[in-house]
Every structure is written in structure tokens, then in C-alpha cells.
Scaffold this motif. Structure first.
Motif, mmCIF file in Angstrom:
data_model
loop_
_atom_site.group_PDB
_atom_site.id
_atom_site.type_symbol
_atom_site.label_atom_id
_atom_site.label_comp_id
_atom_site.label_asym_id
_atom_site.label_seq_id
_atom_site.Cartn_x
_atom_site.Cartn_y
_atom_site.Cartn_z
ATOM 1 N N MET A 33 43.500 42.648 40.909
ATOM 2 C CA MET A 33 43.124 41.754 42.000
ATOM 3 C C MET A 33 41.715 41.253 41.727
ATOM 4 O O MET A 33 40.835 42.037 41.347
ATOM 5 N N VAL A 34 41.516 39.953 41.922
ATOM 6 C CA VAL A 34 40.196 39.345 41.761
ATOM 7 C C VAL A 34 39.829 38.704 43.086
ATOM 8 O O VAL A 34 40.647 38.011 43.698
ATOM 9 N N CYS A 35 38.612 38.962 43.537
ATOM 10 C CA CYS A 35 38.161 38.415 44.815
ATOM 11 C C CYS A 35 36.683 38.054 44.737
ATOM 12 O O CYS A 35 36.008 38.365 43.753
ATOM 13 N N CYS A 86 29.496 36.175 42.849
ATOM 14 C CA CYS A 86 30.138 36.713 41.666
ATOM 15 C C CYS A 86 31.574 37.046 42.069
ATOM 16 O O CYS A 86 31.956 36.859 43.222
ATOM 17 N N LEU A 87 32.354 37.536 41.125
ATOM 18 C CA LEU A 87 33.721 37.942 41.410
ATOM 19 C C LEU A 87 33.873 39.430 41.116
ATOM 20 O O LEU A 87 33.197 39.958 40.233
ATOM 21 N N ALA A 104 41.326 36.093 47.620
ATOM 22 C CA ALA A 104 41.765 37.017 46.566
ATOM 23 C C ALA A 104 42.984 36.481 45.823
ATOM 24 O O ALA A 104 43.780 35.725 46.370
ATOM 25 N N ALA A 105 43.101 36.884 44.567
ATOM 26 C CA ALA A 105 44.233 36.468 43.734
ATOM 27 C C ALA A 105 44.725 37.664 42.926
ATOM 28 O O ALA A 105 43.929 38.390 42.330
ATOM 29 N N LYS A 106 46.043 37.848 42.928
ATOM 30 C CA LYS A 106 46.660 38.879 42.090
ATOM 31 C C LYS A 106 46.914 38.245 40.733
ATOM 32 O O LYS A 106 47.622 37.244 40.630
ATOM 33 N N ALA A 116 40.713 28.162 40.192
ATOM 34 C CA ALA A 116 39.586 27.235 40.340
ATOM 35 C C ALA A 116 38.670 27.625 41.494
ATOM 36 O O ALA A 116 37.439 27.581 41.360
ATOM 37 N N HIS A 117 39.231 28.007 42.644
ATOM 38 C CA HIS A 117 38.387 28.302 43.806
ATOM 39 C C HIS A 117 37.476 29.500 43.545
ATOM 40 O O HIS A 117 36.348 29.533 44.031
ATOM 41 N N LEU A 118 37.918 30.464 42.747
ATOM 42 C CA LEU A 118 37.071 31.609 42.429
ATOM 43 C C LEU A 118 36.013 31.250 41.387
ATOM 44 O O LEU A 118 34.861 31.672 41.501
ATOM 45 N N ARG A 119 36.399 30.472 40.388
ATOM 46 C CA ARG A 119 35.408 30.013 39.394
ATOM 47 C C ARG A 119 34.304 29.218 40.080
ATOM 48 O O ARG A 119 33.118 29.419 39.808
#
Length: 130
Positions: free
Chosen positions: A31-33, A41-42, A76-78, A91-94
Motif C-alpha cells: 500500500m502506498v499513501c 512524501c509517500l 492510498a493505492a494498492k 499520478a496523484h501521489l507523484r
């Protein structure tokens, strides 16, 4: 556990490599958030650590956790590692973390962080014991 700092480049398809030791810790999916640091940062969590975080946040009174839930869970993205150990960052996290061409992947014991290199250098100065 994950530790150390590793510089990487984002490829033309918006993928980043993750250190081999980190991949072994995270498994096939993670999971990345958005990170909770003062500078954007992520964070990358193993599925096991994500479940612990989820339970911890759910255990907080809703009045306390409402904004944390929005911030952490909404974006968040799995993600799944490809055959070469890369993650395709949404893109939204970058954009949130200001990631363009280069990144720093930083171990934080039970999770990793992905930083814009300039912001990481600033963060290290702030956290310096001197």
C-alpha cells in the motif's frame, strides 16, 4: 525491517525500482499513501503493516481520526511489484510528493518512504542531532 537510503529515477512509464531487501519485506503487493511528515512524501506499507495502521486509526475516536482517515486512506493505492521489482506510482501521489525524475527511497523500519531528493535533504537537516 527496511533501512537505508537509495536514490532511484522514475522511468518514462512512471515506475520506480524498490531495493531488493525492501521487496522481500513487502511481498508481492503493498500500500502506498501520502506520508505524515511535514514535507510531502509517500509511505509504502506491507499489507500486514497496513492492516495494523488501519486498525490503529479505526481505534481512535472519530473526532480525532476524521482528518487522518481522509488524508491517509483517500489517496492510498494498492500496488503490485512488476517482474523487475518496480512500482507504478499513480499520478496523484507523484504530484503530492513532488516526484519528477529522481527519488530517494528511505527505509523507516516497518515502512519505507519515497521522497523528492531535495526535500529529503532538507528533512535530514531538520532531523539532525546537531
Amino acid at each position: 525491517m527496511v533501512y537505508g537510503e537509495y536514490p532511484y529515477k522514475i522511468d518514462k512509464k512512471n515506475r520506480i525500482c524498490i531495493p531488493t531487501d525492501f521487496r522481500e519485506y513487502f511481498g508481492e503487493k503493498c500500500m502506498v499513501c501520502r506520508g505524515l511528515d511535514a514535507k510531502p512524501c509517500l509511505y509504502i506499507y506491507s499489507m500486514e503493516e497496513w492492516e495494523k495502521l488501519d486498525l490503529y486509526i479505526k481505534s481512535m475516536p472519530i473526532a480525532t481520526s476524521r482528518n487522518v482517515r481522509k488524508f491517509v486512506f483517500a489517496g492510498a493505492a494498492k500496488l503490485e511489484f512488476d517482474g523487475q521489482g518496480r512500482l507504478l506510482l499513480p499520478a496523484h501521489l507523484r504530484e503530492y510528493a513532488g516526484l519528477t525524475e529522481e527519488v530517494m527511497v528511505v527505509g523507516q523500519s516497518d515502512y519505507a518512504a519515497i521522497w523528492n531528493p531535495e526535500k529529503w535533504e532538507e528533512e535530514k537537516i531538520i532531523c539532525s542531532p546537531e
